[in-house]
Design a protein around this motif. Structure first.
Motif, PDB file in Angstrom:
ATOM      1  N   LEU A   3      11.000  33.244  60.940  1.00 50.89           N
ATOM      2  CA  LEU A   3      11.705  31.936  60.617  1.00 50.89           C
ATOM      3  C   LEU A   3      10.866  30.783  61.395  1.00 50.89           C
ATOM      4  O   LEU A   3      12.135  29.474  61.011  1.00 50.89           O
ATOM      5  N   GLU A   4      10.158  30.752  60.361  1.00 44.04           N
ATOM      6  CA  GLU A   4       8.867  29.254  60.426  1.00 44.04           C
ATOM      7  C   GLU A   4       9.317  28.284  59.322  1.00 44.04           C
ATOM      8  O   GLU A   4       9.155  29.666  58.128  1.00 44.04           O
ATOM      9  N   PRO A   5      10.185  27.287  59.436  1.00 46.41           N
ATOM     10  CA  PRO A   5      10.010  25.985  58.336  1.00 46.41           C
ATOM     11  C   PRO A   5       8.887  26.369  57.417  1.00 46.41           C
ATOM     12  O   PRO A   5       8.058  26.556  57.186  1.00 46.41           O
ATOM     13  N   GLY A   6       9.015  26.549  55.983  1.00 48.00           N
ATOM     14  CA  GLY A   6       8.532  27.023  54.826  1.00 48.00           C
ATOM     15  C   GLY A   6       7.660  28.637  54.445  1.00 48.00           C
ATOM     16  O   GLY A   6       7.255  28.625  53.408  1.00 48.00           O
ATOM     17  N   TYR A   7       8.559  29.108  54.867  1.00 47.98           N
ATOM     18  CA  TYR A   7       8.181  30.517  54.994  1.00 47.98           C
ATOM     19  C   TYR A   7       8.927  31.190  53.398  1.00 47.98           C
ATOM     20  O   TYR A   7       9.528  30.966  53.161  1.00 47.98           O
ATOM     21  N   GLN A   8       7.912  32.190  52.343  1.00 52.32           N
ATOM     22  CA  GLN A   8       8.251  32.230  51.799  1.00 52.32           C
ATOM     23  C   GLN A   8       7.879  33.581  51.434  1.00 52.32           C
ATOM     24  O   GLN A   8       6.820  34.549  51.873  1.00 52.32           O
ATOM     25  N   PRO A   9       9.177  34.835  51.515  1.00 50.70           N
ATOM     26  CA  PRO A   9       8.233  36.334  51.271  1.00 50.70           C
ATOM     27  C   PRO A   9       7.875  36.517  49.919  1.00 50.70           C
ATOM     28  O   PRO A   9       7.791  35.729  49.421  1.00 50.70           O
ATOM     29  N   PRO A  10       7.335  38.130  49.979  1.00 51.46           N
ATOM     30  CA  PRO A  10       6.000  38.072  48.808  1.00 51.46           C
ATOM     31  C   PRO A  10       7.701  38.347  47.237  1.00 51.46           C
ATOM     32  O   PRO A  10       8.765  38.387  47.845  1.00 51.46           O
ATOM     33  N   ASP A  11       7.023  37.537  46.323  1.00 51.15           N
ATOM     34  CA  ASP A  11       7.711  37.787  45.219  1.00 51.15           C
ATOM     35  C   ASP A  11       8.169  39.731  44.728  1.00 51.15           C
ATOM     36  O   ASP A  11       6.613  39.693  44.123  1.00 51.15           O
ATOM     37  N   GLU A  12       9.201  40.335  45.172  1.00 49.82           N
ATOM     38  CA  GLU A  12       9.525  41.517  44.252  1.00 49.82           C
ATOM     39  C   GLU A  12       8.991  42.047  43.382  1.00 49.82           C
ATOM     40  O   GLU A  12       8.626  42.913  42.488  1.00 49.82           O
ATOM     41  N   ARG A  13       9.759  41.164  42.239  1.00 42.29           N
ATOM     42  CA  ARG A  13       9.880  41.327  41.281  1.00 42.29           C
ATOM     43  C   ARG A  13       8.536  41.151  40.213  1.00 42.29           C
ATOM     44  O   ARG A  13       8.022  42.118  39.172  1.00 42.29           O
ATOM     45  N   ASN A  14       7.606  40.103  41.017  1.00 44.70           N
ATOM     46  CA  ASN A  14       6.264  40.181  40.082  1.00 44.70           C
ATOM     47  C   ASN A  14       5.094  41.042  40.800  1.00 44.70           C
ATOM     48  O   ASN A  14       5.550  41.707  39.593  1.00 44.70           O
ATOM     49  N   GLY A  15       5.462  41.362  41.853  1.00 38.82           N
ATOM     50  CA  GLY A  15       4.340  43.400  41.932  1.00 38.82           C
ATOM     51  C   GLY A  15       2.560  42.624  41.775  1.00 38.82           C
ATOM     52  O   GLY A  15       1.778  44.045  41.423  1.00 38.82           O
ATOM     53  N   GLY A  16       2.592  41.682  40.982  1.00 34.33           N
ATOM     54  CA  GLY A  16       1.455  41.139  40.997  1.00 34.33           C
ATOM     55  C   GLY A  16       0.699  41.568  39.775  1.00 34.33           C
ATOM     56  O   GLY A  16      -0.449  41.435  39.772  1.00 34.33           O
ATOM     57  N   GLU A  17       1.667  41.691  39.483  1.00 40.00           N
ATOM     58  CA  GLU A  17       0.790  42.877  38.023  1.00 40.00           C
ATOM     59  C   GLU A  17       0.514  41.584  36.848  1.00 40.00           C
ATOM     60  O   GLU A  17       0.775  40.634  36.944  1.00 40.00           O
ATOM     61  N   THR A  18      -0.856  41.916  36.073  1.00 37.99           N
ATOM     62  CA  THR A  18      -1.059  41.372  35.544  1.00 37.99           C
ATOM     63  C   THR A  18      -0.514  41.613  33.629  1.00 37.99           C
ATOM     64  O   THR A  18      -0.267  42.690  33.769  1.00 37.99           O
ATOM     65  N   ALA A  19      -1.307  41.006  33.098  1.00 42.21           N
ATOM     66  CA  ALA A  19      -0.795  41.738  31.645  1.00 42.21           C
ATOM     67  C   ALA A  19      -1.852  43.173  30.814  1.00 42.21           C
ATOM     68  O   ALA A  19      -0.787  43.779  30.401  1.00 42.21           O
ATOM     69  N   GLU A  20      -2.761  43.575  31.829  1.00 37.19           N
ATOM     70  CA  GLU A  20      -3.005  44.803  30.818  1.00 37.19           C
ATOM     71  C   GLU A  20      -2.151  46.141  32.215  1.00 37.19           C
ATOM     72  O   GLU A  20      -2.267  47.001  31.515  1.00 37.19           O
ATOM     73  N   LYS A  21      -1.136  45.520  33.096  1.00 32.20           N
ATOM     74  CA  LYS A  21      -0.478  45.899  34.006  1.00 32.20           C
ATOM     75  C   LYS A  21       0.495  46.300  32.751  1.00 32.20           C
ATOM     76  O   LYS A  21       1.092  47.740  33.475  1.00 32.20           O
ATOM     77  N   ARG A  22       1.288  45.767  32.364  1.00 31.27           N
ATOM     78  CA  ARG A  22       2.957  46.007  31.443  1.00 31.27           C
ATOM     79  C   ARG A  22       2.579  47.056  30.437  1.00 31.27           C
ATOM     80  O   ARG A  22       1.922  47.375  29.915  1.00 31.27           O
ATOM     81  N   SER A  23       4.282  47.873  31.455  1.00 33.42           N
ATOM     82  CA  SER A  23       4.393  48.202  30.221  1.00 33.42           C
ATOM     83  C   SER A  23       4.026  48.270  28.518  1.00 33.42           C
ATOM     84  O   SER A  23       4.424  47.230  28.594  1.00 33.42           O
ATOM     85  N   ILE A  24       3.906  49.199  28.134  1.00 39.31           N
ATOM     86  CA  ILE A  24       4.390  49.260  26.625  1.00 39.31           C
ATOM     87  C   ILE A  24       5.743  48.870  25.728  1.00 39.31           C
ATOM     88  O   ILE A  24       5.791  47.730  24.791  1.00 39.31           O
ATOM     89  N   ASP A  25       6.814  48.561  26.327  1.00 38.55           N
ATOM     90  CA  ASP A  25       7.861  48.696  25.995  1.00 38.55           C
ATOM     91  C   ASP A  25       8.562  47.766  26.782  1.00 38.55           C
ATOM     92  O   ASP A  25       9.666  47.480  26.782  1.00 38.55           O
ATOM     93  N   SER A  26       7.710  46.264  27.203  1.00 35.46           N
ATOM     94  CA  SER A  26       7.953  45.649  28.096  1.00 35.46           C
ATOM     95  C   SER A  26       8.942  44.185  27.172  1.00 35.46           C
ATOM     96  O   SER A  26       8.690  44.385  26.107  1.00 35.46           O
ATOM     97  N   SER A  27       9.941  43.875  26.755  1.00 36.38           N
ATOM     98  CA  SER A  27      10.243  42.761  26.224  1.00 36.38           C
ATOM     99  C   SER A  27       9.168  41.263  26.206  1.00 36.38           C
ATOM    100  O   SER A  27       9.514  41.186  25.042  1.00 36.38           O
ATOM    101  N   ASP A  28       8.300  41.151  26.681  1.00 38.02           N
ATOM    102  CA  ASP A  28       7.363  40.367  26.268  1.00 38.02           C
ATOM    103  C   ASP A  28       6.281  40.762  25.654  1.00 38.02           C
ATOM    104  O   ASP A  28       5.047  40.693  25.856  1.00 38.02           O
ATOM    105  N   SER A  29       6.297  42.665  24.756  1.00 38.24           N
ATOM    106  CA  SER A  29       5.016  42.911  24.814  1.00 38.24           C
ATOM    107  C   SER A  29       3.674  42.578  23.194  1.00 38.24           C
ATOM    108  O   SER A  29       4.996  41.461  22.959  1.00 38.24           O
ATOM    109  N   LEU A  30       3.101  42.892  23.488  1.00 43.54           N
ATOM    110  CA  LEU A  30       2.251  41.749  22.207  1.00 43.54           C
ATOM    111  C   LEU A  30       2.910  43.004  20.876  1.00 43.54           C
ATOM    112  O   LEU A  30       1.446  42.921  19.639  1.00 43.54           O
TER     113      LEU A  30
END
Length: 186
Positions: A149-176
């Motif tokens: 309820l504090e002004p300026g609060y942002q909840p964690p981004d659930e879409r991101n999940g903190g994944e890095t390039a090493e954790k992405r699945s091989i069939d993702s749309s931005d694959s290498l």
């Protein structure tokens, strides 16, 4: 020296009138996050700071807990910057949110006072003091929940999940795999 009360006009006259800056003092301001526990890492971002250095230090401190298995790592970090360092401050916070999943964010904006002393290069005893206010930002990132309820609060981004390039699945749309051909129209 009688100048207008406008700091920008004073600054222009100092540059044009053969003055050089001899002193710059930023006024300390109170922490915009009352009630922070002792030992919270405060990263003061400056215009000339290198993002790689800032992030290397902050990430190592925040990730110590994961490596040791003990509660030695930090739970919260504050990035703060003013003037031209505001965008770099935001960049640091966004990088950390991408690399560490589940961080809660609290952002506070304020103004910080700045006093600059300029003296004449012509050898006279002429001196000029300019008082300015700069925009300032402070961003608190926390592994623990913050008050939503504090002004300026942002909840964690659930879409991101903190994944890095090493954790992405091989069939993702931005694959290498094979890069897509780009159409160029001339």
């Amino acid at each position: 020296m009688d100048l207008s009360a406008d700091p920008n006009a004073q600054l222009k006259q100092a540059h044009a009138g053969g003055f050089k800056k001899v002193c710059r003092v930023e006024e300390d301001s109170a922490c915009p996050f009352p009630g922070l526990p002792a030992g919270v890492l405060e990263m003061r971002v400056k215009e000339g700071s290198k993002i790689r250095n800032l992030m290397g230090f902050a990430m190592a401190r925040m990730q110590d807990e994961a490596r040791d298995g003990a509660q030695t790592g930090l739970r919260q970090v504050v990035f703060s910057g003013s003037g031209r360092a505001v965008t770099k401050t935001i960049t640091c916070a966004e990088i950390m949110k991408r690399k560490i999943a589940g961080l809660h964010q609290m952002t506070k904006l304020q103004y910080k006072g700045l006093r600059e002393v300029w003296e004449s290069q012509e050898g006279g005893d002429s001196e000029m003091t300019i008082h300015r206010t700069l925009p300032s930002i402070s961003i608190l990132l926390s592994k623990d929940p913050l008050d939503p309820l504090e002004p300026g609060y942002q909840p964690p981004d659930e879409r991101n999940g903190g994944e890095t390039a090493e954790k992405r699945s091989i069939d993702s749309s931005d694959s290498l795999m094979e890069p897509q051909a780009k159409r160029v129209c001339l």
